[in-house]
Write an enzyme that holds these catalytic residues in place. Structure first.
Site, PDB file in Angstrom:
ATOM      1  N   VAL A  72       0.824  -1.356   0.046  1.00  0.00           N
ATOM      2  CA  VAL A  72      -0.004  -0.080   0.045  1.00  0.00           C
ATOM      3  C   VAL A  72       1.004   1.322  -0.094  1.00  0.00           C
ATOM      4  CG1 VAL A  72      -1.805   1.158   1.273  1.00  0.00           C
ATOM      5  CG2 VAL A  72      -1.951  -1.081   1.181  1.00  0.00           C
ATOM      6  N   CYS A  73       0.519   2.214  -0.640  1.00  0.00           N
ATOM      7  CA  CYS A  73       1.370   3.608  -0.842  1.00  0.00           C
ATOM      8  C   CYS A  73       0.003   4.858  -0.896  1.00  0.00           C
ATOM      9  CB  CYS A  73       2.289   3.778  -1.915  1.00  0.00           C
ATOM     10  SG  CYS A  73       1.541   3.621  -3.470  1.00  0.00           S
ATOM     11  N   ALA A  74       0.318   5.841  -1.127  1.00  0.00           N
ATOM     12  CA  ALA A  74      -0.661   6.828  -1.156  1.00  0.00           C
ATOM     13  C   ALA A  74      -1.423   6.870  -2.393  1.00  0.00           C
ATOM     14  CB  ALA A  74       0.039   8.472  -1.145  1.00  0.00           C
ATOM     15  N   MET A 100      -3.742   4.625  -1.281  1.00  0.00           N
ATOM     16  CA  MET A 100      -4.851   5.273  -0.047  1.00  0.00           C
ATOM     17  C   MET A 100      -5.897   6.085  -0.421  1.00  0.00           C
ATOM     18  SD  MET A 100      -4.047   3.603   2.774  1.00  0.00           S
ATOM     19  CE  MET A 100      -4.794   4.283   4.041  1.00  0.00           C
TER      20      MET A 100
END
Length: 375
Positions: A72-74, A100
């Site tokens: 997961v990242c932004a 996200m």
């Protein structure tokens, strides 16, 4: 090995169905600690992306082989690159499509219960933001309460159910997320209601949500008359649906109570908050099912993914409803305030109709966890 994408909807099902998931979050530490994907059976490893530029060999022993691993990242790009490195090292791995950002935007509609005459009540759970919206359906008509800005989710759901949206309500002028209420009303011809004490600065037309108002949705009734419930805002209004459900807006949550300070008037409104929680709500039937406009922690979700609890149980279990003295209540509420929601002043301006940011800017304004509550 394979790199596979996982959508926000698929992650939401894992949350609701209490499935296991291992999340490798490659955002910075501060971002991760402030806000992450929460699940009852989720495990986490937070390693910033820039610490993985030389490879993932050091973290491979920390990644399980007996459950799905999601990077997961932004916004997606960094997580895809890390996932590819993990795959090249011989592991199956997923990345979160849209990052996200997509998690913050996703809504999961869940049926809360049946209403008189074949009606239905749905809760739209925004897991990534803690927002809860509602749709009451009865005899071909629908009412929406506290809609978030993703208007097509609600209009498409109404089409699927073959109902016309007739009424749209906001329990108060929201400060932590951008309302979709008036935009849904404009698109469908529905009546948009807003408490007039919260609407003194709005620059659009609305129908006042006044004491004593009763609106019929097919065979169901939304009753507002005795439920003016100030404290989170001066205009906050609650709803009783079909004599079964109490929609509390941001006044009362399952594990906490509303904060009174988002318009800068905590000292003025804390008395109103206590009056609502300790007197107005105490006069209501304890068998009413409380349906708030937000949740704060994953433990507030029921097994079916809904956020709902019997009012009588909250009188016993919710700490905010069991503070004996006015002075202690005042200190509890004003001394334990969490950080202000991200961009809350600008969000209030948007919800007043004073500014109209581009969609990407609205997304950035809403990024982050729910901060409407005092625990």
């Amino acid at each position: 090995m394979a790199v596979m994408k996982m959508t926000a909807a698929q992650v939401a099902r894992k949350v609701i169905e209490n499935k296991e998931l291992f999340i490798l979050d490659v955002r910075n530490k501060d971002s991760f600690e402030d806000w992450k994907i929460e699940g009852h059976s989720f495990d986490y490893l937070n390693i910033p992306y820039f610490d993985l530029l030389d490879g993932v060999d050091e973290i491979l022993p920390k990644l399980p082989t007996d459950k799905d691993v999601l990077v997961v990242c932004a916004k997606e790009g960094s997580s895809l690159m890390v996932a590819e490195m993990v795959s090249e090292a011989g592991r199956d791995v997923f990345y979160l499509e849209g990052g996200m950002k997509s998690w913050s935007m996703y809504l999961e509609p869940i049926k809360v219960g049946d209403l008189t005459g074949g009606g239905e009540l749905y809760q739209f759970v925004r897991l990534g933001k803690g927002c809860l919206s509602y749709m009451v359906i009865s005899e071909g008509e629908a009412a929406i309460i506290d809609a978030v800005r993703f208007t097509e989710v609600f209009t498409n759901f109404a089409k699927e159910k073959n109902v016309d949206i007739k009424h749209v309500f906001d329990t108060h002028l929201h400060a932590d997320h951008i309302s979709g209420g008036r935009h849904i009303a404009e698109a469908t011809g529905a009546t948009y209601y807003l408490p007039p004490k919260d609407a003194e600065e709005v620059v659009f037309d609305y129908t006042p949500l006044e004491d004593g108002l009763t609106v019929n949705i097919g065979a169901s009734q939304i009753e507002v008359g005795a439920l003016y419930s100030p404290g989170h805002t001066i205009g906050s209004t609650s709803f009783i649906v079909d004599s079964k459900y109490l929609l509390t807006g941001d006044i009362l949550f399952i594990d906490s109570i509303g904060r009174p300070d988002l318009a800068g008037l905590a000292a003025d409104w804390v008395g109103d908050l206590r009056e609502t929680l300790y007197h107005r709500y105490r006069e209501l039937a304890e068998d009413l099912i409380v349906l708030p406009a937000h949740f704060m922690i994953i433990e507030e979700l029921n097994e079916d993914g809904t956020v709902a609890r019997r009012l009588g149980d909250l009188f016993i279990e919710n700490h905010g409803l069991n503070i004996e003295s006015d002075e202690e209540f005042r200190h509890t509420v004003t001394d334990n305030l969490p950080p202000q929601p991200n961009a809350y002043e600008q969000i209030r301006q948007v919800n007043m109709g004073k500014i109209t940011p581009e969609n990407d800017e609205q997304t950035e304004m809403e990024i982050g966890p729910n901060r409407c509550a005092v625990r």
